[in-house]
Design an enzyme around this catalytic site. Structure first.
Site, PDB file in Angstrom:
ATOM      1  N   GLU A   1    -112.381  -4.492   2.949  1.00 25.96           N
ATOM      2  CA  GLU A   1    -111.005  -4.815   2.556  1.00 25.96           C
ATOM      3  C   GLU A   1    -110.525  -4.052   1.327  1.00 25.96           C
ATOM      4  O   GLU A   1    -109.376  -3.642   1.245  1.00 25.96           O
ATOM      5  CB  GLU A   1    -110.848  -6.322   2.237  1.00 25.96           C
ATOM      6  CG  GLU A   1    -111.021  -7.215   3.421  1.00 25.96           C
ATOM      7  CD  GLU A   1    -112.370  -7.874   3.385  1.00 25.96           C
ATOM      8  OE1 GLU A   1    -113.336  -7.165   3.032  1.00 25.96           O
ATOM      9  OE2 GLU A   1    -112.472  -9.050   3.712  1.00 25.96           O
TER      10      GLU A   1
ATOM     11  N   ASP B   1    -114.840  -9.406   5.030  1.00 22.80           N
ATOM     12  CA  ASP B   1    -115.488 -10.612   4.511  1.00 22.80           C
ATOM     13  C   ASP B   1    -116.026 -11.529   5.610  1.00 22.80           C
ATOM     14  O   ASP B   1    -115.478 -11.579   6.721  1.00 22.80           O
ATOM     15  CB  ASP B   1    -114.492 -11.398   3.648  1.00 22.80           C
ATOM     16  CG  ASP B   1    -114.269 -10.749   2.284  1.00 22.80           C
ATOM     17  OD1 ASP B   1    -115.066  -9.864   1.919  1.00 22.80           O
ATOM     18  OD2 ASP B   1    -113.306 -11.120   1.589  1.00 22.80           O
TER      19      ASP B   1
ATOM     20  N   ASP C   1    -115.782 -14.547   6.691  1.00 22.36           N
ATOM     21  CA  ASP C   1    -115.099 -15.807   6.965  1.00 22.36           C
ATOM     22  C   ASP C   1    -114.020 -15.556   8.019  1.00 22.36           C
ATOM     23  O   ASP C   1    -113.899 -14.461   8.555  1.00 22.36           O
ATOM     24  CB  ASP C   1    -114.502 -16.410   5.687  1.00 22.36           C
ATOM     25  CG  ASP C   1    -113.541 -15.469   4.974  1.00 22.36           C
ATOM     26  OD1 ASP C   1    -113.166 -14.424   5.560  1.00 22.36           O
ATOM     27  OD2 ASP C   1    -113.157 -15.757   3.828  1.00 22.36           O
TER      28      ASP C   1
ATOM     29  N   GLU D   1    -110.756 -15.274   7.763  1.00 22.56           N
ATOM     30  CA  GLU D   1    -109.794 -14.244   7.383  1.00 22.56           C
ATOM     31  C   GLU D   1    -110.397 -12.860   7.547  1.00 22.56           C
ATOM     32  O   GLU D   1    -109.747 -11.933   8.028  1.00 22.56           O
ATOM     33  CB  GLU D   1    -109.322 -14.465   5.931  1.00 22.56           C
ATOM     34  CG  GLU D   1    -108.458 -15.684   5.723  1.00 22.56           C
ATOM     35  CD  GLU D   1    -107.147 -15.620   6.489  1.00 22.56           C
ATOM     36  OE1 GLU D   1    -106.503 -14.559   6.498  1.00 22.56           O
ATOM     37  OE2 GLU D   1    -106.783 -16.650   7.099  1.00 22.56           O
TER      38      GLU D   1
ATOM     39  N   TYR E   1    -120.847 -14.161  -2.019  1.00 18.96           N
ATOM     40  CA  TYR E   1    -119.471 -14.374  -1.558  1.00 18.96           C
ATOM     41  C   TYR E   1    -118.928 -15.697  -2.089  1.00 18.96           C
ATOM     42  O   TYR E   1    -119.579 -16.731  -2.004  1.00 18.96           O
ATOM     43  CB  TYR E   1    -119.424 -14.353  -0.038  1.00 18.96           C
ATOM     44  CG  TYR E   1    -118.022 -14.299   0.520  1.00 18.96           C
ATOM     45  CD1 TYR E   1    -117.131 -13.315   0.098  1.00 18.96           C
ATOM     46  CD2 TYR E   1    -117.596 -15.233   1.460  1.00 18.96           C
ATOM     47  CE1 TYR E   1    -115.849 -13.253   0.611  1.00 18.96           C
ATOM     48  CE2 TYR E   1    -116.313 -15.172   1.991  1.00 18.96           C
ATOM     49  CZ  TYR E   1    -115.446 -14.181   1.550  1.00 18.96           C
ATOM     50  OH  TYR E   1    -114.167 -14.122   2.056  1.00 18.96           O
TER      51      TYR E   1
ATOM     52  N   ARG F   1    -116.222 -17.479  -1.287  1.00 20.99           N
ATOM     53  CA  ARG F   1    -115.498 -18.432  -0.424  1.00 20.99           C
ATOM     54  C   ARG F   1    -116.513 -19.102   0.490  1.00 20.99           C
ATOM     55  O   ARG F   1    -116.873 -18.574   1.532  1.00 20.99           O
ATOM     56  CB  ARG F   1    -114.407 -17.719   0.371  1.00 20.99           C
ATOM     57  CG  ARG F   1    -113.264 -17.228  -0.501  1.00 20.99           C
ATOM     58  CD  ARG F   1    -112.099 -16.696   0.316  1.00 20.99           C
ATOM     59  NE  ARG F   1    -111.009 -16.290  -0.559  1.00 20.99           N
ATOM     60  CZ  ARG F   1    -110.888 -15.069  -1.082  1.00 20.99           C
ATOM     61  NH1 ARG F   1    -111.784 -14.147  -0.796  1.00 20.99           N
ATOM     62  NH2 ARG F   1    -109.877 -14.778  -1.864  1.00 20.99           N
TER      63      ARG F   1
ATOM     64  N   HIS G   1    -124.021 -19.266   5.395  1.00 22.98           N
ATOM     65  CA  HIS G   1    -123.437 -18.922   4.105  1.00 22.98           C
ATOM     66  C   HIS G   1    -124.298 -19.528   3.001  1.00 22.98           C
ATOM     67  O   HIS G   1    -124.983 -20.514   3.197  1.00 22.98           O
ATOM     68  CB  HIS G   1    -122.033 -19.492   3.986  1.00 22.98           C
ATOM     69  CG  HIS G   1    -121.035 -18.817   4.863  1.00 22.98           C
ATOM     70  ND1 HIS G   1    -119.703 -18.763   4.542  1.00 22.98           N
ATOM     71  CD2 HIS G   1    -121.173 -18.165   6.033  1.00 22.98           C
ATOM     72  CE1 HIS G   1    -119.063 -18.116   5.511  1.00 22.98           C
ATOM     73  NE2 HIS G   1    -119.935 -17.743   6.423  1.00 22.98           N
TER      74      HIS G   1
END
Length: 817
Positions: free
Chosen positions: A9, A82, A84, A86, A308, A310, A355
């Site tokens: 990203e 990432d 997740d 998104e 990470y 999130r 995660h």
């Protein structure tokens, strides 16, 4: 030629990954999302399986083009966004765009994920790629479609029924409800008086205190002593009975264990950053992103310092636990390492155990070692994460607690409590912050033995008043959002940001208070869309999105269950709800000068006071509320003061008088018979002549820039928000008319302009007459009824009684909840 193209990203993240992959790999950034829904109605089509119309985001067009060019020279495309929903959606959108261009023919496309930006994690991800996880993409699309459909249907309803430019969101609305309901709870709160009795004692030159616990054989409840006379009588009686001595009737010693908090999730990281570092949730996430993507530590490029950020998991990788246990033994002593690792259970229903919690990528990188490479806020957050992670794998803290009962007379005794730390354990490194409650720390007591006496110096009788629940801080609001299941941790910062940017709430002394417009929007939604701002409904919808992400539910049926009743309700409320019912005015009393009623309500340009009504022969007067004034609390006296404001500042160069005032549309500067609005930063009570002249000059310049053509008779063609329009000003009265879509403003004649303006004036007059007739018909009276008699003056409401001042017999005044 680079055989492998890797997409991430951000360029910062890409730079770190490029260092670990080396030759044969090229890493490019998408700069976040590459496409989004078209920003207009119809972007989501419920009648066609919720088909979604996307368009490329303008600012990222050049980055997509660069990726497409680089792909021509590569055999393999790795989508490394990432880990997740998104991130999965960004990869999917990029895949779809490249496929539409035919850029993927003959290419091997793989998805790779990693939870920390370290050499080991990056290389392992490249060696173990997977396909795109369409269930994660479906969950993200469902969330995006839901938010779009709510926004594009509720917001226009708010514009019609309240005021323009408002918005309502699927998760922001329940969050607003939390803040408003807390404020209403505070306003309903009635303080109750109570008294505490504290003995001031001494033994062996060590002072200590004890609270009256039992009186006449009954354990004291909070309100058992609730007035000064009662407190004075109890104090006097106990002082007399004790005669300067208290008997130690009971001593109880215990050991208590305190266990460390689990490692950080997104939510707890935000909460602690707000409490301990005084960051906002947005700032905490921004800095965490920087630490995750990589910091240059002076040894050949950036290094990812944390995993990470999130995540809702409290799991730690086995190698991370092993490293932490080694570090703790070396740094704090082997006795601070528990026999077996500490494991923590995730509370979230949808926590993905793949995660990890938020932790340092290597605990061996201590805060002091990396401090020189970090800015102040990066260091503070890294230190917070490092300490929390290390502490979570340390032994518990052991506390020695002592409780002693000190008798003044039979059946009445004081209780003293104290504690000391026998073994600090994890407290050597970290202690979790607290919200809205006092710390548990207690002072140590002198050695006490049952049967002995101690010296009593005095008994303090202290008056207190109960306090309302505290307003939400960012930390306590995030905690409440998590407990109610509103949104997900990665969305909390944006929820708070939206509420602030829409001016539905304000942050005052780091606490949230709802604005007038926020309260009105909340009242409208809770009255008319009760189900959709219900906490359980919102949490249940989040659970369904989680089920989609796990592949347990299909997203279209979930959308149907929401959309069909919601859409029907929106259509119904658009027709059935009257704006006047939503914008309920509040009567304050009668203006003693004119005898007309004074009320407050929300107007098109914000909260305002109105003197008189539309039915009066004399036009109503209006004044905007000043900052800090609230519709629900402003008094008649405060409202009337707003009409005494006009300040004469001086004159313009051509001799026109300049004054300031507050009107229906907000504060303004008046020059001659013209007006210029004040900016947000300008205060009509303090604005200077120099600043007023600046605003007047700006107003004149804007007026000139709006003029396309001018005719005689005060007729102009002006630039408007939706295109050119006609305006005629006659004795300060304006008539405006739309121009036909195919009208050429350079060729239209004066006669054509007059025809359009005359038609517009007649239409406006007819509409006004019809409205008056309808109102008269509704009241059962003729339209041309005689003027009303003057209403008798109402008695103004009494001001709310003030809370009594705190008193004390001896000792200091305190207030506790």
């Amino acid at each position: 030629m680079s055989e492998n193209l890797v997409i991430v990203e951000s360029p910062a993240k890409g730079k770190t990954i490029q260092k670990y992959l080396g030759n044969g790999f090229e890493v490019l950034a998408s700069y976040g999302h590459v496409r989004d829904l078209i920003p207009k109605e119809g972007a989501v089509d419920p009648d066609n399986g919720y088909a979604m119309r996307y368009e490329i985001i303008d600012r990222n067009q050049r980055h997509v083009d660069a990726i497409a060019r680089a792909l021509k020279k590569a055999d393999n495309l790795y989508l490394a966004t990432d880990p997740d929903r998104e991130g999965e959606a960004i990869s999917w959108h990029l895949y779809e765009l490249l496929k539409e261009r035919g850029a993927l023919e003959g290419k091997n496309v793989q998805r790779v994920v990693f939870h920390e930006i370290t050499k080991r994690a990056i290389q392992d991800a490249i060696q173990h790629p997977r396909d795109l996880a369409h269930e994660l993409v479906d969950a993200q699309q469902a969330r995006r479609a839901l938010d779009y459909l709510v926004g594009f249907n509720l917001s226009p309803l708010l514009w019609r029924k309240i005021k323009p430019s408002l918005s309502a969101g699927r998760v922001q609305s329940p969050a607003l409800r939390l803040i408003v309901e807390r404020e209403e709870e505070i306003e309903r709160f009635v303080a109750q008086e109570y008294w505490t009795m504290t003995a001031q004692n001494e033994k062996d030159a060590q002072a200590f205190s004890a609270r009256l616990h039992t009186l006449d054989g009954n354990k004291l409840d909070q309100f058992d002593i609730n007035n000064e006379a009662q407190a004075t009588a109890v104090r006097g009686r106990l002082l007399k009975a004790s005669n300067g001595k208290l008997l130690v009737s009971k001593v109880e010693k215990k050991q208590r264990k305190r266990y460390p908090a689990p490692p950080f999730t997104t939510s707890t990281l935000q909460q602690e950053a707000v409490r301990k570092l005084r960051f906002s949730t947005q700032r905490a996430m921004r800095v965490a992103q920087q630490l995750y993507e990589g910091i240059d530590l002076g040894s050949g490029g950036p290094v990812g310092l944390i995993t990470y950020m999130r995540t809702d998991s409290v799991t730690l990788a086995n190698e991370a636990i092993a490293e932490l246990r080694d570090l703790i033994g070396q740094r704090y002593g082997q006795d601070k390492v528990p026999e077996t690792p500490n494991f923590y259970k995730t509370k979230s229903k949808n926590a993905q155990e793949a995660h990890e919690a938020v932790r340092p990528t290597s605990a061996l990188r201590t805060p002091e070692q990396v401090k020189q490479y970090l800015n102040e806020e990066q260091f503070k957050l890294y230190e917070l994460i490092w300490k929390r992670t290390v502490a979570c794998q340390m032994i518990f803290a052991t506390m020695d607690t002592v409780s002693a009962d000190l008798s003044a007379e039979a059946g009445s005794f004081f209780r003293a409590s104290g504690s000391t730390i026998r073994d600090p354990g994890f407290l050597l490194v970290y202690e979790e912050g607290l919200d809205d409650r006092a710390s548990e720390k207690e002072s140590p007591l002198p050695p006490l033995t049952e049967g002995e006496t101690v010296t009593l110096h005095d008994i303090n009788a202290e008056q207190h008043f109960t306090e309302p629940p505290p307003r939400y801080s960012e930390a306590s609001l995030v905690k409440a959002l998590e407990e109610f299941g509103i949104g997900r941790p990665s969305t909390y910062a944006s929820i708070i940001s939206t509420l602030l940017s829409r001016e539905y709430v304000e942050l005052d002394s780091r606490r949230f208070t709802p604005t007038d417009i926020g309260r009105i929007v909340n009242r409208f939604l809770t009255e008319h869309f009760t189900q959709y701002v219900d906490y359980d409904f919102t949490a249940n919808l989040e659970d369904q999105l989680d089920a989609i992400s796990r592949g347990e539910k299909a997203w279209v049926p979930v959308m149907d269950d929401f959309w069909q009743p919601f859409h029907k309700l929106v259509d119904e409320k658009m027709e059935s709800v009257n704006r006047s019912d939503v914008l309920q005015s509040r009567e304050l009393g009668i203006d003693p000068k004119s005898g007309r009623p004074v009320s407050v309500r929300l107007g098109r340009y914000g909260p305002m006071v109105q003197i008189g009504t539309r039915d009066d022969e004399e036009k109503p007067e209006f004044a905007s509320l000043r900052p800090g004034m609230k519709l629900d609390t402003v008094t008649l006296e405060e409202a009337l003061e707003l009409f005494k404001l006009p300040r004469h500042l001086g004159e313009t160069e051509d001799g026109k008088a300049i004054s300031t005032n507050v009107g229906r549309f907000g504060p303004y500067v008046k020059f001659g018979d013209q007006f210029a609005s004040l900016k947000k930063e300008d205060d009509p009570h303090t604005i200077t002549l120099e600043r007023a002249l600046e605003l007047i000059a700006e107003k004149k310049q804007k007026d000139l820039e709006k003029i396309i053509r001018e005719f005689d008779n005060g007729i102009q063609i002006l630039k408007g928000r939706w295109g050119p329009y006609l305006q005629q000003v006659v004795k300060r009265s304006k008539v405006q008319a739309r121009l036909p879509k195919d009208c050429d403003t350079d060729k239209i004649t004066l006669e054509e302009c007059l025809t359009l303006l005359t038609a517009a004036a007649e239409a406006k007059s007819s509409k006004k007459a019809a409205k008056k007739a309808d109102a008269a018909k509704a009241d059962g009276e003729p339209a041309d009824k005689p003027a009303k008699e003057a209403k008798p003056k109402a008695t103004p409401k009494k001001a709310a009684a003030k809370k009594p001042a705190a008193k004390k017999t001896t000792g200091s005044k305190k207030s506790t909840s």
